[in-house]
Design a protein around this motif. Sequence first.
Motif, mmCIF file in Angstrom:
data_model
loop_
_atom_site.group_PDB
_atom_site.id
_atom_site.type_symbol
_atom_site.label_atom_id
_atom_site.label_comp_id
_atom_site.label_asym_id
_atom_site.label_seq_id
_atom_site.Cartn_x
_atom_site.Cartn_y
_atom_site.Cartn_z
ATOM 1 N N GLU A 166 0.827 -1.215 0.000
ATOM 2 C CA GLU A 166 0.000 0.000 0.000
ATOM 3 C C GLU A 166 0.859 1.263 0.000
ATOM 4 O O GLU A 166 0.562 2.218 -0.726
ATOM 5 C CB GLU A 166 -0.908 -0.012 1.231
ATOM 6 N N LYS A 167 1.929 1.282 0.791
ATOM 7 C CA LYS A 167 2.729 2.491 0.946
ATOM 8 C C LYS A 167 3.798 2.642 -0.136
ATOM 9 O O LYS A 167 4.101 3.769 -0.546
ATOM 10 C CB LYS A 167 3.392 2.489 2.324
ATOM 11 N N VAL A 168 4.392 1.543 -0.588
ATOM 12 C CA VAL A 168 5.492 1.617 -1.554
ATOM 13 C C VAL A 168 4.969 1.556 -2.990
ATOM 14 O O VAL A 168 5.330 2.387 -3.839
ATOM 15 C CB VAL A 168 6.514 0.491 -1.306
ATOM 16 N N PHE A 169 4.101 0.584 -3.279
ATOM 17 C CA PHE A 169 3.575 0.438 -4.639
ATOM 18 C C PHE A 169 2.296 1.240 -4.864
ATOM 19 O O PHE A 169 1.778 1.285 -5.982
ATOM 20 C CB PHE A 169 3.315 -1.038 -4.948
ATOM 21 N N LEU A 170 1.790 1.847 -3.784
ATOM 22 C CA LEU A 170 0.592 2.702 -3.862
ATOM 23 C C LEU A 170 -0.628 1.944 -4.382
ATOM 24 O O LEU A 170 -1.465 2.501 -5.109
ATOM 25 C CB LEU A 170 0.869 3.926 -4.745
ATOM 26 N N PHE A 171 -0.729 0.652 -4.022
ATOM 27 C CA PHE A 171 -1.917 -0.117 -4.356
ATOM 28 C C PHE A 171 -3.071 0.321 -3.452
ATOM 29 O O PHE A 171 -2.870 0.899 -2.392
ATOM 30 C CB PHE A 171 -1.669 -1.617 -4.170
ATOM 31 N N SER A 172 -4.274 -0.001 -3.881
ATOM 32 C CA SER A 172 -5.431 0.236 -3.014
ATOM 33 C C SER A 172 -5.361 -0.722 -1.824
ATOM 34 O O SER A 172 -4.612 -1.699 -1.828
ATOM 35 C CB SER A 172 -6.730 0.019 -3.789
ATOM 36 N N GLU A 173 -6.167 -0.440 -0.808
ATOM 37 C CA GLU A 173 -6.144 -1.272 0.398
ATOM 38 C C GLU A 173 -6.484 -2.723 0.083
ATOM 39 O O GLU A 173 -5.833 -3.653 0.570
ATOM 40 C CB GLU A 173 -7.123 -0.703 1.422
ATOM 41 N N THR A 174 -7.490 -2.919 -0.758
ATOM 42 C CA THR A 174 -7.902 -4.281 -1.119
ATOM 43 C C THR A 174 -6.842 -4.987 -1.949
ATOM 44 O O THR A 174 -6.472 -6.136 -1.674
ATOM 45 C CB THR A 174 -9.224 -4.249 -1.899
ATOM 46 N N LEU A 175 -6.320 -4.292 -2.955
ATOM 47 C CA LEU A 175 -5.315 -4.899 -3.826
ATOM 48 C C LEU A 175 -4.020 -5.175 -3.073
ATOM 49 O O LEU A 175 -3.339 -6.171 -3.357
ATOM 50 C CB LEU A 175 -5.034 -3.985 -5.022
ATOM 51 N N SER A 176 -3.690 -4.340 -2.108
ATOM 52 C CA SER A 176 -2.475 -4.547 -1.319
ATOM 53 C C SER A 176 -2.526 -5.876 -0.577
ATOM 54 O O SER A 176 -1.528 -6.605 -0.511
ATOM 55 C CB SER A 176 -2.299 -3.396 -0.318
ATOM 56 N N VAL A 177 -3.691 -6.179 -0.033
ATOM 57 C CA VAL A 177 -3.854 -7.443 0.690
ATOM 58 C C VAL A 177 -3.852 -8.619 -0.278
ATOM 59 O O VAL A 177 -3.207 -9.655 -0.029
ATOM 60 C CB VAL A 177 -5.155 -7.424 1.518
ATOM 61 N N GLN A 178 -4.545 -8.481 -1.391
ATOM 62 C CA GLN A 178 -4.633 -9.583 -2.351
ATOM 63 C C GLN A 178 -3.276 -9.904 -2.973
ATOM 64 O O GLN A 178 -2.939 -11.080 -3.177
ATOM 65 C CB GLN A 178 -5.648 -9.234 -3.433
ATOM 66 N N MET A 179 -2.481 -8.878 -3.278
ATOM 67 C CA MET A 179 -1.170 -9.106 -3.882
ATOM 68 C C MET A 179 -0.212 -9.790 -2.919
ATOM 69 O O MET A 179 0.717 -10.476 -3.333
ATOM 70 C CB MET A 179 -0.571 -7.777 -4.355
ATOM 71 N N ALA A 180 -0.445 -9.612 -1.617
ATOM 72 C CA ALA A 180 0.385 -10.284 -0.620
ATOM 73 C C ALA A 180 0.214 -11.797 -0.667
ATOM 74 O O ALA A 180 1.052 -12.541 -0.152
ATOM 75 C CB ALA A 180 0.059 -9.758 0.776
ATOM 76 N N SER A 181 -0.867 -12.255 -1.294
ATOM 77 C CA SER A 181 -1.112 -13.695 -1.394
ATOM 78 C C SER A 181 -0.086 -14.393 -2.278
ATOM 79 O O SER A 181 0.078 -15.617 -2.194
ATOM 80 C CB SER A 181 -2.514 -13.947 -1.953
#
Length: 206
Positions: A166-181
């Motif tokens: 979320e902070k480095v790649f500036l993803f949305s809150e939802t996408l930040s969590v999903q990409m962590a998968s």
Amino acid sequence: MLIALVIVFVGCLGMHFANSFWAAKMMFLSVGVSFALIKLSVYSLVGVVTDTPRQHSSLMSSIEGVFMVGIATAYFLFPAFYSETDVNAWLEVYLVLCGLIALSFLFLIFSNVQIPVQTAGADWKDDIKNSLSLLVIPLVLVFIGSAFFFVMIEQGIMTWLPRFNEKVFLFSETLSVQMASLLAISLAVGRFIAGWLSKKYHGLLL
């Protein structure tokens, strides 16, 4: 395992209805205790359902792979309940988790797993004494230390990764969590492959 499921079930209900800092602390406590009980129970059961070291190693790796699949699923389950109009909507996920825990509880209740009773050396004091004696073996100490630091680093990165996205790649809150998968999925694939290799190739230590 049944006790562990009851503990985490209560923790999920408390988190859903209380929605407070102390409830979150109790939730983490219940998950930690349940995780320890489940892991000890499952790992003990592996020795009952396997006959050879290769089968044992293969099944252990597969179980770890399934565990990582569960973690990867959580990265999609929680964001599915996010709402821009209701900040507490994500708490509904704990009711879903309670349902899954209840199903797991019923599955264990009606499972017919025959565990042979070992009469020789059944004294629990002797069992504890024999277990503690393993702590003086250097290889066992190395394994315990390696397992501790591996889990600490793994869980630390996986917990921090959504915020990093979320902070480095500036993803949305939802996408930040999903990409962590992606990390959890990669670990799951690696462990499934390790389980297959350890079963197929004799003498391969994984």
